[in-house]
Design a protein around this motif. Sequence first.
Motif, mmCIF file in Angstrom:
data_model
loop_
_atom_site.group_PDB
_atom_site.id
_atom_site.type_symbol
_atom_site.label_atom_id
_atom_site.label_comp_id
_atom_site.label_asym_id
_atom_site.label_seq_id
_atom_site.Cartn_x
_atom_site.Cartn_y
_atom_site.Cartn_z
ATOM 1 N N LEU A 156 0.825 -1.206 0.000
ATOM 2 C CA LEU A 156 0.000 0.000 0.000
ATOM 3 C C LEU A 156 0.862 1.261 0.000
ATOM 4 C CD1 LEU A 156 -2.885 1.136 0.138
ATOM 5 C CD2 LEU A 156 -2.749 0.932 2.637
ATOM 6 N N ALA A 157 1.974 1.220 0.710
ATOM 7 C CA ALA A 157 2.881 2.377 0.705
ATOM 8 C C ALA A 157 3.413 2.651 -0.696
ATOM 9 C CB ALA A 157 4.028 2.142 1.674
ATOM 10 N N GLY A 158 3.484 1.621 -1.531
ATOM 11 C CA GLY A 158 3.909 1.799 -2.920
ATOM 12 C C GLY A 158 2.879 2.508 -3.773
ATOM 13 N N LEU A 159 1.639 2.587 -3.304
ATOM 14 C CA LEU A 159 0.621 3.413 -3.948
ATOM 15 C C LEU A 159 0.710 4.851 -3.459
ATOM 16 C CD1 LEU A 159 -2.028 3.852 -5.590
ATOM 17 C CD2 LEU A 159 -3.279 3.124 -3.539
ATOM 18 N N HIS A 160 0.813 5.022 -2.155
ATOM 19 C CA HIS A 160 0.763 6.361 -1.572
ATOM 20 C C HIS A 160 2.059 7.137 -1.747
ATOM 21 C CE1 HIS A 160 -2.411 4.540 1.369
ATOM 22 N NE2 HIS A 160 -2.933 4.804 0.177
ATOM 23 N N GLY A 161 3.196 6.478 -1.519
ATOM 24 C CA GLY A 161 4.472 7.192 -1.523
ATOM 25 C C GLY A 161 4.771 7.945 -2.812
ATOM 26 N N PRO A 162 4.638 7.318 -3.987
ATOM 27 C CA PRO A 162 4.993 8.006 -5.231
ATOM 28 C C PRO A 162 4.099 9.198 -5.579
ATOM 29 C CG PRO A 162 5.094 5.629 -5.535
ATOM 30 C CD PRO A 162 4.436 5.871 -4.205
ATOM 31 N N THR A 163 2.928 9.319 -4.944
ATOM 32 C CA THR A 163 2.030 10.444 -5.242
ATOM 33 C C THR A 163 1.807 11.332 -4.018
ATOM 34 O OG1 THR A 163 0.068 9.089 -4.739
ATOM 35 C CG2 THR A 163 0.830 9.127 -7.026
ATOM 36 N N TRP A 164 2.657 11.204 -3.025
ATOM 37 C CA TRP A 164 2.473 11.890 -1.743
ATOM 38 C C TRP A 164 2.466 13.411 -1.937
ATOM 39 C CZ3 TRP A 164 1.496 9.404 2.810
ATOM 40 C CH2 TRP A 164 1.596 10.135 4.007
ATOM 41 N N CYS A 165 1.342 14.032 -1.608
ATOM 42 C CA CYS A 165 1.189 15.493 -1.635
ATOM 43 C C CYS A 165 1.636 16.103 -2.965
ATOM 44 C CB CYS A 165 1.953 16.134 -0.461
ATOM 45 S SG CYS A 165 1.278 15.692 1.159
ATOM 46 N N ASP A 166 1.326 15.435 -4.064
ATOM 47 C CA ASP A 166 1.658 15.934 -5.395
ATOM 48 C C ASP A 166 0.564 16.900 -5.840
ATOM 49 O OD1 ASP A 166 2.053 16.372 -8.111
ATOM 50 O OD2 ASP A 166 2.724 14.336 -8.516
ATOM 51 N N ALA A 167 0.878 18.196 -5.827
ATOM 52 C CA ALA A 167 -0.127 19.212 -6.123
ATOM 53 C C ALA A 167 -0.662 19.102 -7.539
ATOM 54 C CB ALA A 167 0.465 20.604 -5.895
ATOM 55 N N GLU A 168 0.139 18.610 -8.480
ATOM 56 C CA GLU A 168 -0.328 18.512 -9.861
ATOM 57 C C GLU A 168 -1.500 17.541 -9.985
ATOM 58 O OE1 GLU A 168 2.669 17.686 -12.692
ATOM 59 O OE2 GLU A 168 3.918 19.407 -12.154
ATOM 60 N N LEU A 169 -1.507 16.512 -9.153
ATOM 61 C CA LEU A 169 -2.595 15.535 -9.226
ATOM 62 C C LEU A 169 -3.929 16.134 -8.803
ATOM 63 C CD1 LEU A 169 -0.849 12.326 -7.862
ATOM 64 C CD2 LEU A 169 -1.534 12.796 -10.217
ATOM 65 N N ALA A 170 -3.875 17.191 -7.994
ATOM 66 C CA ALA A 170 -5.112 17.810 -7.532
ATOM 67 C C ALA A 170 -5.901 18.430 -8.679
ATOM 68 C CB ALA A 170 -4.808 18.864 -6.475
ATOM 69 N N THR A 171 -5.260 18.628 -9.825
ATOM 70 C CA THR A 171 -5.950 19.195 -10.985
ATOM 71 C C THR A 171 -6.469 18.119 -11.935
ATOM 72 O OG1 THR A 171 -3.901 19.364 -12.289
ATOM 73 C CG2 THR A 171 -4.449 21.222 -10.847
ATOM 74 N N PHE A 231 -2.159 14.190 1.424
ATOM 75 C CA PHE A 231 -3.008 13.506 0.454
ATOM 76 C C PHE A 231 -2.124 12.697 -0.491
ATOM 77 C CE2 PHE A 231 -1.970 17.564 -1.493
ATOM 78 C CZ PHE A 231 -1.649 17.218 -2.805
ATOM 79 N N ALA A 232 -2.742 11.738 -1.130
ATOM 80 C CA ALA A 232 -2.085 10.906 -2.141
ATOM 81 C C ALA A 232 -3.190 10.205 -2.924
ATOM 82 C CB ALA A 232 -1.145 9.881 -1.496
ATOM 83 N N VAL A 233 -2.806 9.490 -3.964
ATOM 84 C CA VAL A 233 -3.763 8.623 -4.655
ATOM 85 C C VAL A 233 -4.090 7.461 -3.735
ATOM 86 C CG1 VAL A 233 -4.132 7.078 -6.612
ATOM 87 C CG2 VAL A 233 -2.995 9.287 -6.953
ATOM 88 N N ILE A 234 -5.368 7.231 -3.494
ATOM 89 C CA ILE A 234 -5.790 6.122 -2.641
ATOM 90 C C ILE A 234 -6.618 5.138 -3.455
ATOM 91 C CG2 ILE A 234 -5.705 7.535 -0.563
ATOM 92 C CD1 ILE A 234 -8.782 7.633 -0.619
ATOM 93 N N HIS A 235 -6.620 3.898 -3.011
ATOM 94 C CA HIS A 235 -7.390 2.850 -3.678
ATOM 95 C C HIS A 235 -8.873 3.017 -3.393
ATOM 96 C CE1 HIS A 235 -9.131 -1.147 -4.365
ATOM 97 N NE2 HIS A 235 -8.092 -1.434 -5.122
ATOM 98 N N GLY A 236 -9.222 3.242 -2.137
ATOM 99 C CA GLY A 236 -10.608 3.446 -1.743
ATOM 100 C C GLY A 236 -11.321 2.209 -1.261
ATOM 101 N N ASP A 237 -10.888 1.026 -1.721
ATOM 102 C CA ASP A 237 -11.522 -0.229 -1.297
ATOM 103 C C ASP A 237 -10.441 -1.308 -1.160
ATOM 104 O OD1 ASP A 237 -13.591 -1.905 -0.538
ATOM 105 O OD2 ASP A 237 -14.220 -2.365 -2.581
ATOM 106 N N TYR A 238 -9.366 -0.954 -0.466
ATOM 107 C CA TYR A 238 -8.201 -1.827 -0.325
ATOM 108 C C TYR A 238 -8.499 -2.855 0.766
ATOM 109 C CZ TYR A 238 -3.156 -2.922 -0.385
ATOM 110 O OH TYR A 238 -1.919 -3.533 -0.516
ATOM 111 N N ARG A 239 -8.958 -4.024 0.327
ATOM 112 C CA ARG A 239 -9.331 -5.096 1.246
ATOM 113 C C ARG A 239 -9.060 -6.439 0.593
ATOM 114 N NH1 ARG A 239 -14.302 -7.146 -0.309
ATOM 115 N NH2 ARG A 239 -15.439 -5.834 -1.803
ATOM 116 N N LEU A 240 -9.320 -7.511 1.325
ATOM 117 C CA LEU A 240 -8.859 -8.833 0.910
ATOM 118 C C LEU A 240 -9.435 -9.294 -0.415
ATOM 119 C CD1 LEU A 240 -8.828 -10.684 4.342
ATOM 120 C CD2 LEU A 240 -6.859 -10.083 2.916
ATOM 121 N N ASP A 241 -10.697 -9.029 -0.673
ATOM 122 C CA ASP A 241 -11.284 -9.482 -1.937
ATOM 123 C C ASP A 241 -10.648 -8.803 -3.141
ATOM 124 O OD1 ASP A 241 -12.928 -11.204 -0.622
ATOM 125 O OD2 ASP A 241 -14.786 -10.112 -0.989
ATOM 126 N N ASN A 242 -9.951 -7.691 -2.922
ATOM 127 C CA ASN A 242 -9.295 -6.970 -4.012
ATOM 128 C C ASN A 242 -7.776 -7.128 -3.993
ATOM 129 O OD1 ASN A 242 -11.744 -5.993 -4.956
ATOM 130 N ND2 ASN A 242 -11.678 -4.202 -3.631
#
Length: 371
Positions: A156-171, A231-242
Motif C-alpha cells: 500500500l505504501a507503494g501506492l501512496h508514496g509516489p504520489t504523496w502530496c503531489d499538487a499537480e494531481l489535484a488538478t 493527500f495521495a492517490v488512494i485505492h478506496g476499497d483496499y481489502r482482501l477481496d481486491n
Amino acid sequence: ASTGTTRGATTGRPHPPVVDDVDQLTPAWFDAVLGTAGTRSAIRHVTTEPVGTGQMASTVRVHLELGDGTDRTVIVKYARADVASEMARMAYAKEVAFYAQLGDRETVRTPDCLYAAMADGAPRFVLVLEDLSDAQPGDQIAGCPVGHAEAAVVNLAGLHGPTWCDAELATSSWLASDPAVTTELLTPFLAVAADAFAERFGAELDPTEAAVLAASRELLAPWTLDRGDRFAVIHGDYRLDNLLFPDGDPARVAAVDWQTTALGPPTRDLAYFLSTCLEVDDRRRHERRLVAAYHRALGDHDVTGYSLDQCIADYRLGMLHGPLIILLGRLTAGVTDRGDAMFRVMWRRSAAAIDDLGTLDFVRARIARAG
C-alpha cells in the motif's frame, strides 16, 4: 514484481473496440491488443471462463492458443450490461485512467495492463490484464493472516508514496472531487444507506456496533470533507477481496479493482484495511507494528517530514472509512448471502477498531475545532 505497465490506453473510438460480451473476444481482437497479427504468435483460438462475481463489471479468464504452438492466459474486464449509470461511468473511467496515467509511476504491485480503453456514449470500458494465475484472492470473511497483512500494508505504501502530496494531481479531473457537490449528494445517500443497514442488521448489532452506526449518520459527511494536511492517490476499497496473494509468497501481493481510486488522506486506506480485514484480536496485538511497517515503507518511497506519531493520529482519524464503504457498498451492491455475511463481519471488526482507538471522540473534536 509487476508494477502495472500499460501497453495501450485510449478513449473515444478505440481500436480494438470496447467489447460488450465474450463473443466479441475473437482471435483478431486479441491480435490487435497484443500486436501479434501476422506473426508466428498470432492468436488461433480463444476460450473463456468467468472469474469472480463483480457487481459493476464482468471479468473472464481468457485462454489463448498461439500460432507457434504455445498458449497463454489473460484476464479481461468489461462493463456489465445491467449497469448503466453515471456512477458506473465514473468507476470505469477511474480504472482505465489509473492504469493509463499512473501505471508506470506507481510501485504498488498490480497485474500488468496490456490494454485499457473507454468508449464514448454509454458507460463501456475494457481492460486486458496479466493473469496472475499463481495467486489467490484473500477471503474477506475468514480474515487476513498477520504476515499477509504486513505484506499488504507495505504494498500500500507503494501506492501512496509516489504520489504523496503531489499538487499537480489535484488538478486531475478523474481524481478530484468538488466538496460542495460531495456533501450535497452524500448526506442524503448516507441516510438512506444507514436506514437500509439498520433494517437488515440492527437486531444483531451489539452496543458498540450500534453506537458506530448512529454516529455514522452524524459524522460521515463532515468527516469526508476533512482532508487533513496530507493527500495521495488512494485505492478506496483496499481489502482482501481486491488483493491477490501468490502461493507461498505473500510479499508479492498485488492489488486489483481500481474503480474507487481518488485523491485523499492516505491512511484511510490503511485504516480500512487493518480494521476490516484482520480479526479483532489480531489487530489489537499487531496494530502498532503493522502501522509502523507501513510508515517505514513510506520512507522507502522518499516520504519525509512525517513522523510515526502523525501517522498513528491519521490512522485513528481514517477509521471512519470502514463505515463509509460498508454502508455505501451494502446499499449499492446486489444482495447475496455471502455479501451480507461479508458486510456483517466487516462492520463488527470496524466498530471494534473505532471503539478501541477513540475515533468518534477524535472526529467530533476535529469537527468542533473546524467550526
